[in-house]
Design an enzyme around this catalytic site. Sequence first.
Site, PDB file in Angstrom:
ATOM      1  N   CYS A 119       0.859  -1.183   0.000  1.00 52.17           N
ATOM      2  CA  CYS A 119       0.000   0.000   0.000  1.00 52.17           C
ATOM      3  C   CYS A 119       0.889   1.224   0.000  1.00 52.17           C
ATOM      4  O   CYS A 119       2.077   1.136   0.296  1.00 52.17           O
ATOM      5  CB  CYS A 119      -0.925   0.012   1.218  1.00 52.17           C
ATOM      6  SG  CYS A 119      -2.296   1.188   0.998  1.00 52.17           S
ATOM      7  N   CYS A 121      -0.168   4.230   1.647  1.00 50.50           N
ATOM      8  CA  CYS A 121      -0.570   5.236   2.646  1.00 50.50           C
ATOM      9  C   CYS A 121       0.479   5.510   3.714  1.00 50.50           C
ATOM     10  O   CYS A 121       0.562   6.625   4.223  1.00 50.50           O
ATOM     11  CB  CYS A 121      -1.912   4.869   3.290  1.00 50.50           C
ATOM     12  SG  CYS A 121      -1.899   3.314   4.184  1.00 50.50           S
ATOM     13  N   LYS A 194     -12.313  -5.018   1.904  1.00 48.11           N
ATOM     14  CA  LYS A 194     -11.770  -4.183   2.971  1.00 48.11           C
ATOM     15  C   LYS A 194     -12.682  -2.971   3.148  1.00 48.11           C
ATOM     16  O   LYS A 194     -12.908  -2.213   2.208  1.00 48.11           O
ATOM     17  CB  LYS A 194     -10.353  -3.739   2.602  1.00 48.11           C
ATOM     18  CG  LYS A 194      -9.765  -2.776   3.619  1.00 48.11           C
ATOM     19  CD  LYS A 194      -8.300  -2.499   3.365  1.00 48.11           C
ATOM     20  CE  LYS A 194      -7.801  -1.440   4.323  1.00 48.11           C
ATOM     21  NZ  LYS A 194      -6.370  -1.184   4.166  1.00 48.11           N
ATOM     22  N   ARG A 204      -3.390   3.544  12.407  1.00 43.71           N
ATOM     23  CA  ARG A 204      -2.959   4.780  11.731  1.00 43.71           C
ATOM     24  C   ARG A 204      -1.952   5.530  12.577  1.00 43.71           C
ATOM     25  O   ARG A 204      -1.079   6.198  12.052  1.00 43.71           O
ATOM     26  CB  ARG A 204      -4.166   5.616  11.351  1.00 43.71           C
ATOM     27  CG  ARG A 204      -4.907   4.886  10.244  1.00 43.71           C
ATOM     28  CD  ARG A 204      -6.101   5.609   9.715  1.00 43.71           C
ATOM     29  NE  ARG A 204      -6.757   4.715   8.756  1.00 43.71           N
ATOM     30  CZ  ARG A 204      -7.935   4.926   8.227  1.00 43.71           C
ATOM     31  NH1 ARG A 204      -8.595   6.022   8.552  1.00 43.71           N
ATOM     32  NH2 ARG A 204      -8.451   4.077   7.376  1.00 43.71           N
ATOM     33  N   GLU A 232     -16.377  -7.921  -5.166  1.00 42.56           N
ATOM     34  CA  GLU A 232     -14.950  -7.588  -5.006  1.00 42.56           C
ATOM     35  C   GLU A 232     -14.102  -8.858  -4.987  1.00 42.56           C
ATOM     36  O   GLU A 232     -13.041  -8.930  -5.615  1.00 42.56           O
ATOM     37  CB  GLU A 232     -14.722  -6.813  -3.693  1.00 42.56           C
ATOM     38  CG  GLU A 232     -15.113  -5.339  -3.747  1.00 42.56           C
ATOM     39  CD  GLU A 232     -14.033  -4.497  -4.429  1.00 42.56           C
ATOM     40  OE1 GLU A 232     -13.062  -5.064  -4.965  1.00 42.56           O
ATOM     41  OE2 GLU A 232     -14.158  -3.258  -4.434  1.00 42.56           O
ATOM     42  N   LYS A 247     -11.774  -7.779   5.914  1.00 41.87           N
ATOM     43  CA  LYS A 247     -11.169  -6.925   6.928  1.00 41.87           C
ATOM     44  C   LYS A 247     -12.061  -5.725   7.202  1.00 41.87           C
ATOM     45  O   LYS A 247     -12.508  -5.112   6.239  1.00 41.87           O
ATOM     46  CB  LYS A 247      -9.811  -6.449   6.403  1.00 41.87           C
ATOM     47  CG  LYS A 247      -9.107  -5.485   7.314  1.00 41.87           C
ATOM     48  CD  LYS A 247      -7.882  -4.959   6.642  1.00 41.87           C
ATOM     49  CE  LYS A 247      -7.279  -3.902   7.544  1.00 41.87           C
ATOM     50  NZ  LYS A 247      -6.280  -3.129   6.904  1.00 41.87           N
ATOM     51  N   SER A 273      -6.314  -3.610  14.297  1.00 42.47           N
ATOM     52  CA  SER A 273      -5.746  -2.893  15.441  1.00 42.47           C
ATOM     53  C   SER A 273      -6.803  -2.464  16.457  1.00 42.47           C
ATOM     54  O   SER A 273      -6.609  -2.607  17.660  1.00 42.47           O
ATOM     55  CB  SER A 273      -4.973  -1.673  14.941  1.00 42.47           C
ATOM     56  OG  SER A 273      -5.803  -0.827  14.163  1.00 42.47           O
ATOM     57  N   TYR A 312      -2.744  -9.417  15.963  1.00 40.71           N
ATOM     58  CA  TYR A 312      -1.662  -8.950  16.834  1.00 40.71           C
ATOM     59  C   TYR A 312      -1.558  -9.825  18.084  1.00 40.71           C
ATOM     60  O   TYR A 312      -0.587  -9.742  18.815  1.00 40.71           O
ATOM     61  CB  TYR A 312      -1.889  -7.477  17.214  1.00 40.71           C
ATOM     62  CG  TYR A 312      -1.990  -6.588  15.990  1.00 40.71           C
ATOM     63  CD1 TYR A 312      -0.852  -6.153  15.319  1.00 40.71           C
ATOM     64  CD2 TYR A 312      -3.241  -6.220  15.464  1.00 40.71           C
ATOM     65  CE1 TYR A 312      -0.943  -5.374  14.185  1.00 40.71           C
ATOM     66  CE2 TYR A 312      -3.344  -5.447  14.325  1.00 40.71           C
ATOM     67  CZ  TYR A 312      -2.188  -5.027  13.683  1.00 40.71           C
ATOM     68  OH  TYR A 312      -2.286  -4.268  12.548  1.00 40.71           O
TER      69      TYR A 312
HETATM   70  C1  PBG Z   1      -3.005   0.140   4.669  1.00 43.68           C
HETATM   71  C2  PBG Z   1      -3.528  -0.720   5.766  1.00 43.68           C
HETATM   72  C3  PBG Z   1      -4.320  -0.376   6.870  1.00 43.68           C
HETATM   73  C4  PBG Z   1      -4.434  -1.527   7.638  1.00 43.68           C
HETATM   74  C5  PBG Z   1      -3.761  -2.537   6.974  1.00 43.68           C
HETATM   75  N1  PBG Z   1      -3.221  -2.020   5.816  1.00 43.68           N
HETATM   76  C6  PBG Z   1      -4.879   0.934   7.289  1.00 43.68           C
HETATM   77  C7  PBG Z   1      -5.914   1.600   6.518  1.00 43.68           C
HETATM   78  O1  PBG Z   1      -6.428   1.107   5.509  1.00 43.68           O
HETATM   79  O2  PBG Z   1      -6.233   2.711   6.903  1.00 43.68           O
HETATM   80  C8  PBG Z   1      -5.146  -1.646   8.959  1.00 43.68           C
HETATM   81  C9  PBG Z   1      -4.625  -2.685   9.882  1.00 43.68           C
HETATM   82  C10 PBG Z   1      -5.124  -2.581  11.282  1.00 43.68           C
HETATM   83  O3  PBG Z   1      -5.943  -1.716  11.633  1.00 43.68           O
HETATM   84  O4  PBG Z   1      -4.684  -3.407  12.082  1.00 43.68           O
HETATM   85  N2  PBG Z   1      -3.942   0.572   3.752  1.00 43.68           N
END
Ligand code: PBG
Length: 322
Positions: A119, A121, A194, A204, A232, A247, A273, A312
């Site tokens: 990714c 980001c 997702k 984040r 999807e 997810k 998370s 985790y």
């Molecule tokens: C990147 C990504 C994210 C997560 C996994 N890959 C964050 C998002 O999409 O904002 C989240 C993982 C987590 O919350 O444990 N795009």
Amino acid sequence: MFPVTRPRRLRRSAALREMVRETRLAPTDLIYPLFVRHGKGVRTEIGSMPEQFHLSPDTLVEEVGAAREDGVRAVLLFGIPEAKDERGSEAWADGAAVQAGVRALKSAYPDVLVITDICLCEYTSHGHCGVVHDGRVLNDPTLELLAQTAVSHARAGADLVAPSDMMDGRVGAIRSALDAEGFDDIAILSYAAKYASAFYGPFREAAGSAPQFGDRRSYQMDPGNVEEALREVAFDLEEGADLVMVKPALAYLDVIRRVKDAFGVPVAAYNVSGEYSMLLAAAQRGWIDRERAILETLTAIKRAGASILLTYHAREAARLLG
Ligand code: PBG
């Protein structure tokens, strides 16, 4: 009928309960997500995710060695860059943290499955998962950057790549780029369904990836949708995804079940998370029993149809499952 039938007969002892248990967790189900950054000797706890750390390649190797002792066999790596820019160019830099982490891990523990998150980001100055122009996240120009990132991770030695950006067509773009570079045996675990979720909040902070303007709702899915999740997943499988993911996990157990029933492929689910930190926060206050809550949560996700669990809690769960 009662009193002939008495379901409680099979609940009388641990041996009986375990014999008739329908869903069994195993350490081999688990994928342990980890955050890698540059440096040496780094082990900084993430404020929003107690007991999770930013690691440098050397401490990453230590952590994965310990996780392996606990029984964990697979990890997912996220990178924390040294510098961010508009296009997120550190994502595909050969010497970046993820690439260094993959190399260190594969040389220390070749038997551990190393998966990398694909990714932008974490790497972009604006915090979005793709190229931004006039306040819009552009789809097609992003595909090439994601494909380049996947190839860079494969070169470093990643066993699987996991695109999490939610751009349309990225699985196909990554598949052809990998194949063109001779990486036809590297599998794609696609974050297929997702959702735009509040439960990514702690991540984040961990990855410094909060969008600097707007939100991710123009690319991640609306929480109300499930038919769309099936579309999807179908698209990603057609484009060459080997494994698909739903997810987050807990608020989307029905989505996991629908995907499993519709496609019959191995389904992964990400216990994200926010799900992790909520459980830990309640356990720290003594409101719930930490170990029981972890196993119950992971059992529920597996019972819903996921056979691969990203969590985790992986090390603790593997130890509990012994
Ligand atoms: C990147 C990504 C994210 C997560 C996994 N890959 C964050 C998002 O999409 O904002 C989240 C993982 C987590 O919350 O444990 N795009």
